[in-house]
Scaffold this active site. Sequence first.
Site, PDB file in Angstrom:
ATOM      1  N   LYS A 154     -44.366 148.246  55.470  1.00 57.31           N
ATOM      2  CA  LYS A 154     -45.390 148.860  54.609  1.00 57.31           C
ATOM      3  C   LYS A 154     -44.787 149.046  53.223  1.00 57.31           C
ATOM      4  O   LYS A 154     -43.566 149.163  53.100  1.00 57.31           O
ATOM      5  CB  LYS A 154     -45.844 150.209  55.185  1.00 57.31           C
ATOM      6  CG  LYS A 154     -46.674 150.048  56.452  1.00 57.31           C
ATOM      7  CD  LYS A 154     -47.232 151.377  56.895  1.00 57.31           C
ATOM      8  CE  LYS A 154     -48.023 151.230  58.198  1.00 57.31           C
ATOM      9  NZ  LYS A 154     -48.472 152.531  58.703  1.00 57.31           N
ATOM     10  N   HIS A 157     -43.762 153.163  48.742  1.00 57.87           N
ATOM     11  CA  HIS A 157     -44.649 153.755  47.732  1.00 57.87           C
ATOM     12  C   HIS A 157     -43.963 154.850  46.908  1.00 57.87           C
ATOM     13  O   HIS A 157     -42.798 155.164  47.091  1.00 57.87           O
ATOM     14  CB  HIS A 157     -45.948 154.248  48.363  1.00 57.87           C
ATOM     15  CG  HIS A 157     -45.755 155.340  49.377  1.00 57.87           C
ATOM     16  ND1 HIS A 157     -45.290 156.584  49.042  1.00 57.87           N
ATOM     17  CD2 HIS A 157     -45.986 155.372  50.722  1.00 57.87           C
ATOM     18  CE1 HIS A 157     -45.240 157.345  50.120  1.00 57.87           C
ATOM     19  NE2 HIS A 157     -45.648 156.631  51.155  1.00 57.87           N
ATOM     20  N   HIS A 160     -41.950 157.599  48.517  1.00 53.70           N
ATOM     21  CA  HIS A 160     -40.614 157.194  48.974  1.00 53.70           C
ATOM     22  C   HIS A 160     -39.644 157.126  47.798  1.00 53.70           C
ATOM     23  O   HIS A 160     -38.481 157.484  47.924  1.00 53.70           O
ATOM     24  CB  HIS A 160     -40.669 155.824  49.667  1.00 53.70           C
ATOM     25  CG  HIS A 160     -41.494 155.827  50.915  1.00 53.70           C
ATOM     26  ND1 HIS A 160     -42.474 154.895  51.151  1.00 53.70           N
ATOM     27  CD2 HIS A 160     -41.494 156.653  51.990  1.00 53.70           C
ATOM     28  CE1 HIS A 160     -43.039 155.148  52.321  1.00 53.70           C
ATOM     29  NE2 HIS A 160     -42.468 156.214  52.840  1.00 53.70           N
TER      30      HIS A 160
END
Length: 632
Positions: A154, A157, A160
Amino acid sequence: MATANNIGHNPTALEASNPVDIYRSHISELLAPIAGKPAKDIYEKLSWTQTVDKGDLGLAIPSLRVPPKEADAKASEWSENFPNSDLVEKPIIAGTFLQFFFKPQPLTKLIISSILQKKSLYGTNPKLGLRDEADPTKGKKRMVIDFSSPNIAKPFHAGHLRSTIIGGFLANLYEAAGWDVVRLNYLGDWGRQFGLLANAFQMLGSEEKLEKDPIGHLYDIYVEINRISKPEEDEIKEKKEALTQASTEGKDTAELEKQIQALESKSVNEKARQYFKRMEEGDEAALATWRRFRDLSIERYKKTYSRLNIHYDVYGGESTVELERMDRAVKQLEESGLSEESQGAIIVDLTKNPKTKKLGKALVRKRDGSSLYLTRDIGEAYKRVEVYQPDKLVYVVASQQELHLAQLFKILELMGHPDIAEKCQHISFGMVQGMSTRKGTVKFLDDILRDVGEKMHEVMQTNKTKYEQVENPEQTADTLGITAVMVQDMSGKRINGYDFSLDRMTSFEGDTGPYLQYAHARLCSITRKAGLSAEDLESADLSLLSESHAINLVRTLSSWPDVVQNTLKTQEPVTVLSYLFKMTHMLSSSYDVLKVVGSEPEIKKARMALYEAARQVLNNGMKLLGLNPVER
């Protein structure tokens, strides 16, 4: 007692972790008989000041348990009776405060000598991390810090990114304070999506692309498999709605149920569930594929993290929490009477107790018997305590998870583990807006760093003369770009979100990352042009530094160890960053007054010693923040 004659060359003075503590001791000893207070109490209340015009240390009279009505009179009395000192001026009265100004010459000798001797260790205090300062054999305190924690396949983003930058800084900070720090990356590496991913790779995967860019390729096939499965899921959803309608109307639903079962049994999601079930049951072939995805992703993460000066001691994750630990957590909740059944699921109802009412109801296990994050996190907390025996367990996670972590800590306490709950701390932060890449909206960290590096390169090329002096412009642009991203992230309080702005962060104007790098590079350039050796600087006559610019810069450099210690309380990168910007602004206003090239030899040596001390503190501060200082 420290005096002006011995302070600059006194080995004990130079070895002190914080040279200003020598002044604290000195003031406390002189003030104790006048105030009728223990020197120890005065020492603890002498605090550093935000600006040099307010003195070098301040004392709030009421903080020494002086009644407010008497504070003004005591301030006058204590100031008047303060004896003459080689090290400090008579205190200045500011309401109920006493401001202490250090005498310039002894301070200059002590601070510059101390910085030139300690170099990268100036500002650190390993004693703070000892379990018992009186007995170092009891060892260091230990902190386990959980930060970054991306989900494999994933996008990495904004949340993070912030967790990575803030967590990396806190790990550096506690190490500088002598703690034993365990850096842990708790990956999102388990769950049904891995079944989906494994099946997607069989259908759509490319070995070549997986080896070259595992994170990007896994994401691409994950998106594609979801796109493929959407019409199936939509059809199943439609049929289920029709089934509900038919049941309500009392119609025969046998045919619809049969159709739904047939659709579900051959759906992409059902195949993913079956694959993940094989993983949970320990099927080696299924686990081998999952392990490969995980290992390749971690190798790629390591390369990206190293660009941010970040490393991990442990790559853990949801997969590393054993099933038995989670089952044990569920059982303990049951036995302690904390959990209860609610509509087939198991919950902990924290609303029953007025003290925990605002924490709501925490879901422990779903109706289908599958465990949730909470159960896993309880098991993981036990594991961390068991494996690392920490004094502090830190979770660097976005503010959206505040309720989840508050529930976790409270449930650990109610389960009979207040000792574990007390060690837990949530370092919260706000979110970033507008963090998309130039080429699309997928927010992988590598893409973001590439974009900022390219933008930085464009900015550098606008000054052709300086650009031509840079040995490796692409590499420098990359370093400046990373600094730009990190400094923008650390420029406000953690809890405040901010708008991700390429133009603002890559500017050399204002308080930005590139400005800090420019300040460091300029000091390195002065050093190269001066052509003096370390021995020249050590033998400099520092009493020649009599200008107010030099004195104020020394006073600011003297407060760096206090800034580091204060940051342990605030746990805010901006505490360090604000200090560095303040110091670099003072530097830039000093260059025209304190010229090095063309000065008399002895003055040149003294000024160069001051600039080298300033460069060292700037370098120490930047490295504490996780930045890579450039030299040109």
